[in-house]
Design a protein around this motif. Structure first.
Motif, PDB file in Angstrom:
ATOM      1  N   LEU A   3      31.186   5.841  13.041  1.00  0.00           N
ATOM      2  CA  LEU A   3      30.425   6.725  13.928  1.00  0.00           C
ATOM      3  C   LEU A   3      31.122   8.076  14.076  1.00  0.00           C
ATOM      4  O   LEU A   3      30.481   9.131  14.047  1.00  0.00           O
ATOM      5  N   GLN A   4      32.431   8.046  14.209  1.00  0.00           N
ATOM      6  CA  GLN A   4      33.186   9.288  14.342  1.00  0.00           C
ATOM      7  C   GLN A   4      33.076  10.116  13.057  1.00  0.00           C
ATOM      8  O   GLN A   4      32.914  11.340  13.121  1.00  0.00           O
ATOM      9  N   ASP A   5      33.142   9.457  11.905  1.00  0.00           N
ATOM     10  CA  ASP A   5      32.969  10.161  10.626  1.00  0.00           C
ATOM     11  C   ASP A   5      31.585  10.791  10.526  1.00  0.00           C
ATOM     12  O   ASP A   5      31.409  11.819   9.868  1.00  0.00           O
ATOM     13  N   ALA A   6      30.608  10.185  11.195  1.00  0.00           N
ATOM     14  CA  ALA A   6      29.234  10.701  11.178  1.00  0.00           C
ATOM     15  C   ALA A   6      29.031  11.825  12.189  1.00  0.00           C
ATOM     16  O   ALA A   6      27.953  12.381  12.280  1.00  0.00           O
ATOM     17  N   GLY A   7      30.069  12.126  12.965  1.00  0.00           N
ATOM     18  CA  GLY A   7      29.975  13.217  13.917  1.00  0.00           C
ATOM     19  C   GLY A   7      29.881  12.795  15.371  1.00  0.00           C
ATOM     20  O   GLY A   7      29.776  13.641  16.255  1.00  0.00           O
ATOM     21  N   CYS A   8      29.920  11.507  15.637  1.00  0.00           N
ATOM     22  CA  CYS A   8      29.862  11.037  17.021  1.00  0.00           C
ATOM     23  C   CYS A   8      31.130  11.458  17.755  1.00  0.00           C
ATOM     24  O   CYS A   8      32.241  11.163  17.308  1.00  0.00           O
ATOM     25  N   ASP A   9      30.945  12.130  18.869  1.00  0.00           N
ATOM     26  CA  ASP A   9      32.085  12.532  19.688  1.00  0.00           C
ATOM     27  C   ASP A   9      31.931  12.030  21.127  1.00  0.00           C
ATOM     28  O   ASP A   9      32.614  12.499  22.027  1.00  0.00           O
ATOM     29  N   ASN A  10      31.050  11.055  21.310  1.00  0.00           N
ATOM     30  CA  ASN A  10      30.789  10.506  22.636  1.00  0.00           C
ATOM     31  C   ASN A  10      31.891   9.514  22.997  1.00  0.00           C
ATOM     32  O   ASN A  10      32.018   8.461  22.361  1.00  0.00           O
ATOM     33  N   ASP A  11      32.674   9.856  24.010  1.00  0.00           N
ATOM     34  CA  ASP A  11      33.803   9.006  24.404  1.00  0.00           C
ATOM     35  C   ASP A  11      33.364   7.616  24.852  1.00  0.00           C
ATOM     36  O   ASP A  11      34.062   6.632  24.599  1.00  0.00           O
ATOM     37  N   ASP A  12      32.221   7.524  25.545  1.00  0.00           N
ATOM     38  CA  ASP A  12      31.757   6.211  26.012  1.00  0.00           C
ATOM     39  C   ASP A  12      31.492   5.279  24.831  1.00  0.00           C
ATOM     40  O   ASP A  12      31.858   4.106  24.857  1.00  0.00           O
ATOM     41  N   ILE A  13      30.863   5.787  23.803  1.00  0.00           N
ATOM     42  CA  ILE A  13      30.558   4.976  22.617  1.00  0.00           C
ATOM     43  C   ILE A  13      31.837   4.611  21.880  1.00  0.00           C
ATOM     44  O   ILE A  13      32.079   3.434  21.575  1.00  0.00           O
ATOM     45  N   LEU A  14      32.655   5.601  21.585  1.00  0.00           N
ATOM     46  CA  LEU A  14      33.871   5.357  20.803  1.00  0.00           C
ATOM     47  C   LEU A  14      34.850   4.457  21.555  1.00  0.00           C
ATOM     48  O   LEU A  14      35.428   3.533  20.961  1.00  0.00           O
ATOM     49  N   ASN A  15      35.019   4.680  22.843  1.00  0.00           N
ATOM     50  CA  ASN A  15      35.931   3.835  23.632  1.00  0.00           C
ATOM     51  C   ASN A  15      35.405   2.405  23.739  1.00  0.00           C
ATOM     52  O   ASN A  15      36.185   1.452  23.716  1.00  0.00           O
TER      53      ASN A  15
END
Length: 103
Positions: free
Chosen positions: A68-80
């Motif tokens: 997701l991060q590689d795809a550009g996701c920078d949402n802390d709630d999702i990544l955490n």
């Protein structure tokens, strides 16, 4: 509280924690909406999420976070949520369901 009642308090507390963690996995934070960008639904992220959903083995959640991060996701709630080592994940996980279009 009698002796018998006090013996069950730790069990009830532990069970409550487990149930709360499962609810957080399924519903996320009900007080905060998440804008899930279509661009984050890459072939890799969808493949990882689909494999976890079908196998019911969510040990690849940190890998999903990386995809997701590689795809550009920078949402802390999702990544955490994906990277939480103490997080309980089950079929119905809000991140996986958002990614697969199930919610």
């Amino acid at each position: 509280m009698g002796e018998l009642d006090s013996a069950f308090v730790p069990v009830k507390t532990a069970e409550s924690r487990v149930q709360c963690n499962l609810l957080r996995d399924i519903f996320g934070n009900p007080f905060q909406s998440i804008n899930f960008a279509f661009e984050w639904r890459t072939e890799t992220a969808v493949a990882v999420a689909s494999q976890m959903y079908e196998s019911r083995d969510f040990s690849a959640m940190p890998i999903l976070a990386d995809a997701l991060q590689d795809a550009g996701c920078d949402n802390d709630d999702i990544l955490n949520h994906c990277r939480d080592p103490k997080g309980a994940h089950v079929r119905g996980c809000w991140v996986v369901d958002l990614l697969l279009g199930k919610s």
